[in-house]
Design a protein around this motif. Structure first.
Motif, PDB file in Angstrom:
ATOM      1  N   LEU A  17      28.128-142.466 -28.210  1.00 42.42           N
ATOM      2  CA  LEU A  17      28.402-141.160 -28.811  1.00 42.42           C
ATOM      3  C   LEU A  17      27.604-140.967 -30.102  1.00 42.42           C
ATOM      4  O   LEU A  17      27.197-139.849 -30.424  1.00 42.42           O
ATOM      5  N   ALA A  18      27.372-142.058 -30.834  1.00 43.26           N
ATOM      6  CA  ALA A  18      26.507-141.955 -32.022  1.00 43.26           C
ATOM      7  C   ALA A  18      25.095-141.556 -31.606  1.00 43.26           C
ATOM      8  O   ALA A  18      24.454-140.723 -32.264  1.00 43.26           O
ATOM      9  N   ALA A  19      24.612-142.146 -30.501  1.00 46.32           N
ATOM     10  CA  ALA A  19      23.291-141.772 -29.994  1.00 46.32           C
ATOM     11  C   ALA A  19      23.259-140.304 -29.587  1.00 46.32           C
ATOM     12  O   ALA A  19      22.286-139.587 -29.862  1.00 46.32           O
ATOM     13  N   ALA A  20      24.328-139.843 -28.924  1.00 45.77           N
ATOM     14  CA  ALA A  20      24.395-138.430 -28.536  1.00 45.77           C
ATOM     15  C   ALA A  20      24.369-137.527 -29.763  1.00 45.77           C
ATOM     16  O   ALA A  20      23.702-136.477 -29.764  1.00 45.77           O
ATOM     17  N   GLY A  21      25.075-137.935 -30.816  1.00 45.95           N
ATOM     18  CA  GLY A  21      25.034-137.160 -32.061  1.00 45.95           C
ATOM     19  C   GLY A  21      23.642-137.126 -32.657  1.00 45.95           C
ATOM     20  O   GLY A  21      23.206-136.099 -33.191  1.00 45.95           O
ATOM     21  N   GLY A  22      22.924-138.255 -32.554  1.00 41.86           N
ATOM     22  CA  GLY A  22      21.551-138.288 -33.051  1.00 41.86           C
ATOM     23  C   GLY A  22      20.639-137.345 -32.272  1.00 41.86           C
ATOM     24  O   GLY A  22      19.767-136.679 -32.852  1.00 41.86           O
ATOM     25  N   VAL A  23      20.842-137.270 -30.950  1.00 41.80           N
ATOM     26  CA  VAL A  23      20.051-136.346 -30.126  1.00 41.80           C
ATOM     27  C   VAL A  23      20.304-134.901 -30.561  1.00 41.80           C
ATOM     28  O   VAL A  23      19.360-134.103 -30.709  1.00 41.80           O
ATOM     29  N   LEU A  24      21.569-134.550 -30.783  1.00 50.15           N
ATOM     30  CA  LEU A  24      21.892-133.185 -31.202  1.00 50.15           C
ATOM     31  C   LEU A  24      21.315-132.878 -32.587  1.00 50.15           C
ATOM     32  O   LEU A  24      20.825-131.768 -32.835  1.00 50.15           O
ATOM     33  N   ALA A  25      21.361-133.869 -33.488  1.00 46.37           N
ATOM     34  CA  ALA A  25      20.796-133.653 -34.830  1.00 46.37           C
ATOM     35  C   ALA A  25      19.284-133.475 -34.759  1.00 46.37           C
ATOM     36  O   ALA A  25      18.714-132.614 -35.445  1.00 46.37           O
ATOM     37  N   ALA A  26      18.611-134.275 -33.917  1.00 44.71           N
ATOM     38  CA  ALA A  26      17.157-134.130 -33.762  1.00 44.71           C
ATOM     39  C   ALA A  26      16.814-132.787 -33.146  1.00 44.71           C
ATOM     40  O   ALA A  26      15.816-132.150 -33.524  1.00 44.71           O
ATOM     41  N   SER A  27      17.645-132.325 -32.222  1.00 41.82           N
ATOM     42  CA  SER A  27      17.420-131.014 -31.612  1.00 41.82           C
ATOM     43  C   SER A  27      17.519-129.911 -32.659  1.00 41.82           C
ATOM     44  O   SER A  27      16.709-128.984 -32.670  1.00 41.82           O
ATOM     45  N   ARG A  28      18.514-130.014 -33.518  1.00 40.14           N
ATOM     46  CA  ARG A  28      18.691-128.969 -34.545  1.00 40.14           C
ATOM     47  C   ARG A  28      17.542-128.974 -35.544  1.00 40.14           C
ATOM     48  O   ARG A  28      17.103-127.926 -36.014  1.00 40.14           O
ATOM     49  N   LEU A  29      17.031-130.163 -35.878  1.00 42.87           N
ATOM     50  CA  LEU A  29      15.939-130.266 -36.853  1.00 42.87           C
ATOM     51  C   LEU A  29      14.568-130.108 -36.184  1.00 42.87           C
ATOM     52  O   LEU A  29      13.578-129.855 -36.857  1.00 42.87           O
ATOM     53  N   SER A  30      14.521-130.260 -34.862  1.00 41.97           N
ATOM     54  CA  SER A  30      13.268-130.287 -34.087  1.00 41.97           C
ATOM     55  C   SER A  30      12.334-131.378 -34.598  1.00 41.97           C
ATOM     56  O   SER A  30      11.099-131.218 -34.574  1.00 41.97           O
ATOM     57  N   ALA A  31      12.901-132.474 -35.036  1.00 42.60           N
ATOM     58  CA  ALA A  31      12.101-133.587 -35.552  1.00 42.60           C
ATOM     59  C   ALA A  31      13.011-134.771 -35.857  1.00 42.60           C
ATOM     60  O   ALA A  31      14.238-134.637 -35.911  1.00 42.60           O
TER      61      ALA A  31
END
Length: 394
Positions: free
Chosen positions: A297-311
């Motif tokens: 779930l931490a990894a999933a949160g990281g994916v969502l954060a990267a998506s929001r930042l686009s980087a």
């Protein structure tokens, strides 16, 4: 004809009785949210505007998803200090294989989640087989995974995701109005149906049940809340896909914890590990699986954060993300002492945390004050939990 055992519904009066017995419930958090809304809307009329509430929803998805994983380990009476670093590392691996190696974005996301699961497996094995305290295991993980992230990003320090790519579009996709209403109606129907089925099963097993009108009242309240949310967000850009993803994770984790053998074993181990072991529960397996879920779930949160930042960059998963995720779980009502908490605590807690942060930004309040206010709310949540446990022990 057998008599029906009637259990009282969860009213404010019952909530006070349960508070005395150690069961805090969600009422203190709900009351806190109402107070926060009143205070910030009084100080700034933009706080409850559709645009600001939609931004608030976007901001809470990543932290809330990481907090779901934190709840898994808190239910065992353990802690995970590596969640922030794991989220940043997995997002970095996803971005590297997608941008530099040309992997399909879905495969890159699956790889990130798999890496998270492996990291959780490693943490779980170190905890159960080597008898290392979870504080030490995950503190080492915090530093080690952060170091690996910096090593992978050392050339340039930042990797941008394609703005029009699949991963970036996750945070820039909005449901059309008809689909948002359909999803809301579906959720109400599923919730009401599940409550009625559970009530029927409890009756068949001879267990106490609430009156028939209580599930219908809860379904009506849920319908009003979802209708208000859809109306507000439709007045801006619409319901964001990120909210649907986060909401789906909350519902799935809640169903798993409340309606599966694994979920019941998690509560049993968190309540009393020795009693659980004597009852035949494989405590080692439960702990390892819980840590694997937490890191995934931490990894999933990281994916969502990267998506929001686009980087992704050297700050991914850093700053105050870990602290906010832990605060989210605790403020939402999950006990630091194990054995008590729900998946919905992440939703309630992240609403409190992000509402405070958002309101402070609107008022142009310095970050120092924001941290002090958040710390006060966190201390209050832990104090309530401690007092409740003391009441339960009497």
């Amino acid at each position: 004809m057998t008599d029906t055992l009637v259990r009282r519904p969860y009213t404010p009066k019952v909530a006070v009785e349960r508070l005395r017995q150690g069961d805090v419930g969600a009422w203190p958090v709900v009351a806190g949210l109402v107070a926060i809304a009143i205070v910030f809307s009084t100080l700034n009329d933009r706080f409850l505007s559709p645009e600001n509430l939609t931004n608030l929803v976007l901001q809470m998805a990543a932290t809330g998803t990481i907090a779901l994983g934190i709840i898994m380990v808190l239910l065992l009476g353990e802690i995970d200090l590596s969640a922030g670093s794991v989220s940043g590392l997995c997002a970095t691996i996803m971005t590297i294989v997608h941008v530099k190696q040309g992997w399909n974005p879905l495969l890159a996301i699956v790889l990130a989640l798999a890496v998270g699961a492996v990291i959780g497996l490693l943490h779980g094995v170190m905890l159960t087989k080597l008898r290392m305290p979870s504080f030490v295991v995950t503190l080492a993980g915090l530093m080690g995974w952060l170091g690996l992230l910096l090593y992978l990003l050392r050339q340039g320090g930042t990797i941008n995701l394609p703005f029009t790519g699949f991963i970036s579009k996750l945070s820039d996709t909005w449901l059309p109005a008809w689909l948002a209403w359909a999803v809301a109606a579906g959720l109400v129907a599923v919730s009401a149906g599940a409550s009625l089925v559970a009530r029927k099963l409890r009756l068949a097993a001879g267990l106490p049940v609430t009156p028939l009108w209580w599930p219908l009242v809860k379904a009506g309240a849920l319908a009003v809340l979802l209708a208000a949310a859809v109306l507000v967000m439709s007045a801006d850009r619409g319901v964001p896909l990120l909210l649907i993803i986060f909401g789906a994770l909350v519902v799935l984790l809640d169903l798993m914890l409340r309606h599966t053998t694994f979920g019941r074993h998690v509560y049993a181990v968190g309540g009393n590990a020795e009693a659980a072991r004597r009852a035949g529960i494989n405590v080692t397996r439960i702990r390892i699986l819980a840590f694997m879920l937490a890191s995934t779930l931490a990894a999933a949160g990281g994916v969502l954060a990267a998506s929001r930042l686009s980087a992704v960059n050297q700050g991914s998963g850093g700053s105050d993300i870990l602290l906010m995720a832990i605060a989210t779980a605790v403020i939402g009502g999950t006990s630091l002492f194990g054995g008590r908490g729900r998946a919905y605590d992440a939703l309630l807690g992240v609403l409190v945390i992000q509402a405070i942060t958002n309101g402070m930004y609107l008022l142009s309040v310095d970050s120092s004050v924001r941290f002090m206010v958040t710390a006060g709310v966190l201390a209050l949540a832990v104090a309530i939990d401690s007092l409740a446990r003391r009441g339960a022990a009497r």
